[in-house]
Write an enzyme that holds these catalytic residues in place. Structure first.
Site, short mmCIF file in Angstrom:
data_model
loop_
_atom_site.label_atom_id
_atom_site.label_comp_id
_atom_site.label_asym_id
_atom_site.label_seq_id
_atom_site.Cartn_x
_atom_site.Cartn_y
_atom_site.Cartn_z
N ARG A 169 3.20 -32.75 33.28
CA ARG A 169 3.19 -33.81 34.30
C ARG A 169 4.35 -33.65 35.30
O ARG A 169 4.93 -34.62 35.77
CB ARG A 169 3.27 -35.21 33.67
N SER A 243 -2.58 -43.19 32.18
CA SER A 243 -1.38 -43.33 31.34
C SER A 243 -0.21 -43.78 32.20
O SER A 243 0.10 -43.14 33.20
CB SER A 243 -1.00 -41.98 30.71
N GLU A 345 5.06 -42.17 33.96
CA GLU A 345 4.32 -41.09 34.63
C GLU A 345 3.91 -41.53 36.04
O GLU A 345 3.90 -40.73 36.99
CB GLU A 345 3.06 -40.75 33.82
P1 FAD Z 1 -2.02 -40.47 44.57
O1 FAD Z 1 -1.94 -41.54 43.55
O2 FAD Z 1 -2.55 -40.83 45.90
O3 FAD Z 1 -0.58 -39.81 44.72
C1 FAD Z 1 0.19 -39.46 43.60
C2 FAD Z 1 1.52 -38.86 44.06
O4 FAD Z 1 1.30 -37.63 44.74
C3 FAD Z 1 2.26 -39.74 45.07
O5 FAD Z 1 3.64 -39.55 44.88
C4 FAD Z 1 1.81 -39.19 46.42
O6 FAD Z 1 2.75 -39.44 47.44
C5 FAD Z 1 1.71 -37.71 46.10
N1 FAD Z 1 0.66 -37.02 46.87
C6 FAD Z 1 -0.67 -37.23 46.81
N2 FAD Z 1 -1.32 -36.36 47.59
C7 FAD Z 1 -0.38 -35.57 48.16
C8 FAD Z 1 -0.43 -34.48 49.08
N3 FAD Z 1 -1.59 -34.02 49.57
N4 FAD Z 1 0.73 -33.91 49.47
C9 FAD Z 1 1.93 -34.36 48.98
N5 FAD Z 1 2.03 -35.40 48.11
C10 FAD Z 1 0.90 -35.99 47.71
N6 FAD Z 1 -3.72 -37.72 35.33
C11 FAD Z 1 -3.71 -36.64 34.52
O7 FAD Z 1 -2.92 -35.70 34.73
N7 FAD Z 1 -4.57 -36.54 33.47
C12 FAD Z 1 -5.47 -37.49 33.18
O8 FAD Z 1 -6.23 -37.37 32.23
C13 FAD Z 1 -5.51 -38.65 34.02
N8 FAD Z 1 -6.37 -39.65 33.76
C14 FAD Z 1 -6.40 -40.74 34.56
C15 FAD Z 1 -7.32 -41.76 34.28
C16 FAD Z 1 -7.39 -42.87 35.08
C17 FAD Z 1 -8.40 -43.94 34.77
C18 FAD Z 1 -6.53 -43.00 36.20
C19 FAD Z 1 -6.64 -44.19 37.10
C20 FAD Z 1 -5.60 -42.00 36.47
C21 FAD Z 1 -5.51 -40.86 35.65
N9 FAD Z 1 -4.60 -39.84 35.88
C22 FAD Z 1 -4.60 -38.72 35.10
C23 FAD Z 1 -3.60 -39.96 36.97
C24 FAD Z 1 -4.15 -39.52 38.35
O9 FAD Z 1 -5.55 -39.51 38.36
C25 FAD Z 1 -3.66 -38.12 38.74
O10 FAD Z 1 -2.26 -38.10 38.75
C26 FAD Z 1 -4.17 -37.69 40.09
O11 FAD Z 1 -3.86 -36.35 40.33
C27 FAD Z 1 -3.63 -38.53 41.25
O12 FAD Z 1 -4.33 -38.17 42.40
P2 FAD Z 1 -4.36 -39.08 43.68
O13 FAD Z 1 -5.02 -38.31 44.78
O14 FAD Z 1 -4.94 -40.39 43.39
O15 FAD Z 1 -2.82 -39.22 43.99
N1 EPU Z 2 -3.01 -43.58 20.06
C1 EPU Z 2 -2.80 -44.75 19.35
N2 EPU Z 2 -2.92 -45.93 20.00
C2 EPU Z 2 -3.26 -46.01 21.31
C3 EPU Z 2 -3.47 -44.83 22.04
C4 EPU Z 2 -3.34 -43.61 21.39
O1 EPU Z 2 -2.50 -44.71 18.17
O2 EPU Z 2 -3.35 -47.14 21.81
C5 EPU Z 2 -2.89 -42.31 19.34
C6 EPU Z 2 -4.18 -41.94 18.63
O3 EPU Z 2 -3.85 -41.35 17.40
C7 EPU Z 2 -4.80 -40.90 19.54
C8 EPU Z 2 -3.58 -40.23 20.13
O4 EPU Z 2 -2.60 -41.27 20.26
O5 EPU Z 2 -5.61 -40.02 18.83
C9 EPU Z 2 -3.82 -39.57 21.46
O6 EPU Z 2 -4.46 -40.47 22.35
P1 EPU Z 2 -5.40 -39.92 23.53
O7 EPU Z 2 -6.32 -38.87 23.03
O8 EPU Z 2 -6.02 -41.10 24.20
O9 EPU Z 2 -4.42 -39.18 24.48
P2 EPU Z 2 -2.97 -39.56 25.03
O10 EPU Z 2 -2.00 -38.63 24.42
O11 EPU Z 2 -2.73 -41.02 24.90
C10 EPU Z 2 -3.01 -37.88 27.01
C11 EPU Z 2 -2.80 -37.92 28.49
C12 EPU Z 2 -4.04 -38.39 29.20
C13 EPU Z 2 -5.16 -37.43 28.90
C14 EPU Z 2 -5.39 -37.41 27.39
C15 EPU Z 2 -6.41 -36.36 26.98
C16 EPU Z 2 -0.45 -38.27 28.87
C17 EPU Z 2 0.61 -39.21 29.27
N3 EPU Z 2 -1.68 -38.77 28.81
O12 EPU Z 2 -3.19 -39.22 26.58
O13 EPU Z 2 -3.79 -38.37 30.60
O14 EPU Z 2 -6.35 -37.80 29.55
O15 EPU Z 2 -4.16 -37.08 26.71
O16 EPU Z 2 -5.86 -35.09 27.14
O17 EPU Z 2 -0.18 -37.10 28.60
C18 EPU Z 2 -2.96 -39.64 32.44
O18 EPU Z 2 -2.08 -38.78 32.56
O19 EPU Z 2 -3.07 -40.61 33.22
C19 EPU Z 2 -3.92 -39.53 31.34
C20 EPU Z 2 -4.85 -40.43 31.10
#
Ligand code: FAD
Ligand code: EPU
Length: 349
Positions: A169, A243, A345
């Site tokens: 991240r 997250s 994050e």
């Molecule tokens: P924004 O929120 O618009 O911007 C994020 C940051 O990047 C800000 O600081 C912004 O200024 C900067 N930025 C954006 N675009 C540019 C650009 N073109 N040039 C320079 N700076 C820029 N993230 C994960 O890594 N893994 C996940 O599994 C994951 N799951 C998610 C699930 C949900 C339901 C949600 C809501 C979010 C999740 N995220 C996850 C977080 C998010 O989706 C990612 O970080 C995504 O890449 C953000 O993209 P965005 O275009 O919305 O960025």
């Molecule tokens: N867990 C709990 N309680 C909870 C949530 C999780 O006990 O409320 C434990 C469970 O044992 C579960 C484990 O944590 O099995 C892992 O949970 P999960 O698979 O949901 O993944 P995570 O580690 O919580 C990370 C990323 C996610 C990504 C998933 C899948 C980060 C901060 N988050 O979540 O990314 O989608 O793994 O790879 O690394 C994001 O960055 O926004 C995001 C959603």
């Protein structure tokens, strides 16, 4: 395009649905338009000390106050195969392309490598910002290069994999180059022959449940979509940014102490010998008072998701400050109980 709007609500531009205001807003769909807007803004404000916020899909942002500066929405589009060799396809995508649509496009064409990253909200341009990751894959695994516009020097710069300094991240754009560049396009290096990655989490289990007998990138994508949809809230229904905290990394000796005290602690062992803790588990073990967990907690319209404690929620009219304050008490309670300091994050504005 090219108009700078004044005093707009950012509610529709962030998936937390926070109703803050930005005193200037514009969108651009080319590098030339971006350049024109930056020049125009400089003339209007007559200052070099301007503050900019580049916006993609707004899915990793929390507005804790109004934004004083120019919010610039990146809408540069276009997906193009630019090169191929024996094993790889090089695909160039505009920063304003929706990430999940890009993944679906690759799957349809049979380009492998991003299927595990299905359904991550946001745009292509933000994918390198925090090296998005899920289900055992990170963007760095398929990244080739990107182009970014240097706001002060007014020129496009190419960044290779090494230049980006990707980590968990993390990237150089969140650290030492923070706020300096607008990412305009990204080139990914995808595989002609898939290297299936089903080892992470519940993918295998989900594939079995789906009755998949022959593995494909489409099947993995569908499995990831099913798993994600079952535990992550849809921002169209309830405000969130995924997250809220990172999973913290600790040393093996720190882990030895913690695991003797908390034998059920959920961890991932890292190749460097360290241990990554599941922050969701840590948060679930803590709460506002003894015997009450943060998981499912709600105060006013700010809350903690009942299926994933790592996800904070806006049930409707929470302010960014209320969400931030909740994150702070959660952080303090985890620190008190486990001696581990969580890092946010989500980008705080
Ligand atoms: P924004 O929120 O618009 O911007 C994020 C940051 O990047 C800000 O600081 C912004 O200024 C900067 N930025 C954006 N675009 C540019 C650009 N073109 N040039 C320079 N700076 C820029 N993230 C994960 O890594 N893994 C996940 O599994 C994951 N799951 C998610 C699930 C949900 C339901 C949600 C809501 C979010 C999740 N995220 C996850 C977080 C998010 O989706 C990612 O970080 C995504 O890449 C953000 O993209 P965005 O275009 O919305 O960025
Ligand atoms: N867990 C709990 N309680 C909870 C949530 C999780 O006990 O409320 C434990 C469970 O044992 C579960 C484990 O944590 O099995 C892992 O949970 P999960 O698979 O949901 O993944 P995570 O580690 O919580 C990370 C990323 C996610 C990504 C998933 C899948 C980060 C901060 N988050 O979540 O990314 O989608 O793994 O790879 O690394 C994001 O960055 O926004 C995001 C959603």
């Amino acid at each position: 395009m090219n108009n700078i709007e004044k005093n707009i609500s950012v509610k529709q531009y962030n998936t937390f649905s926070i109703n803050a205001y930005s005193n200037n807003y514009a969108c651009f769909n080319s590098v030339e338009k971006l350049e024109e807007l930056l020049n125009l803004y400089q003339q209007i404000t007559n200052s070099q000390q301007n503050s900019f916020l580049i916006l993609g899909g707004g899915s990793n942002l929390l507005f804790t106050s109004n934004f004083d500066g120019l919010m610039l929405k990146n809408e540069i589009k276009g997906i193009q195969v630019i090169k191929e060799d024996e094993h790889h396809i090089y695909i160039h995508a505009g920063a304003g392309e929706n990430w999940h649509q890009f993944v679906l496009y690759c799957i349809e064409k049979g380009f492998a490598g991003v299927e595990n990253l299905s359904l991550i909200p946001g745009n292509v341009g933000a994918s390198p910002m925090q090296n998005i990751g899920a289900y055992g894959v990170e963007i760095k695994d398929v990244f080739h290069s990107l182009e970014a516009y240097h706001i002060k020097d007014k020129k496009l710069v190419t960044f290779t994999l090494n230049d980006c300094e990707f980590g968990y991240r993390e990237s150089v754009f969140k650290r030492k180059l923070k706020g300096q560049f607008v990412i305009t396009s990204v080139t990914y290096r995808l595989n002609k022959v898939p290297k299936f990655n089903t080892s992470y989490g519940a993918i295998e289990q989900e594939l079995k449940k789906m009755g998949v007998t022959e593995l494909s990138i489409k099947a993995i994508s569908d499995a990831v979509i099913n798993i994600r949809s079952s535990k992550l809230p849809d921002p169209k229904v309830i405000g969130n940014a995924g997250s809220f905290f990172k999973n913290p990394e600790i040393s093996s000796s720190q882990f030895a102490v913690l695991s003797s005290q908390f034998p059920n602690i959920v961890v991932y062992h890292l190749p460097n010998g360290n241990v990554k803790l599941a922050a969701g588990w840590l948060i679930e073990q803590c709460g506002p008072e003894n015997g009450v967990s943060w998981k499912g907690y709600r105060k006013g319209d700010a809350g903690c998701h009942e299926k994933q404690a790592l996800v904070l929620l806006n049930y409707g009219n929470a302010t960014g400050k209320e969400i931030f304050d909740l994150s702070e008490v959660i952080l303090q309670s985890v620190k008190e109980k486990f001696g581990v300091v969580l890092e946010r994050e989500v980008n705080i504005v």
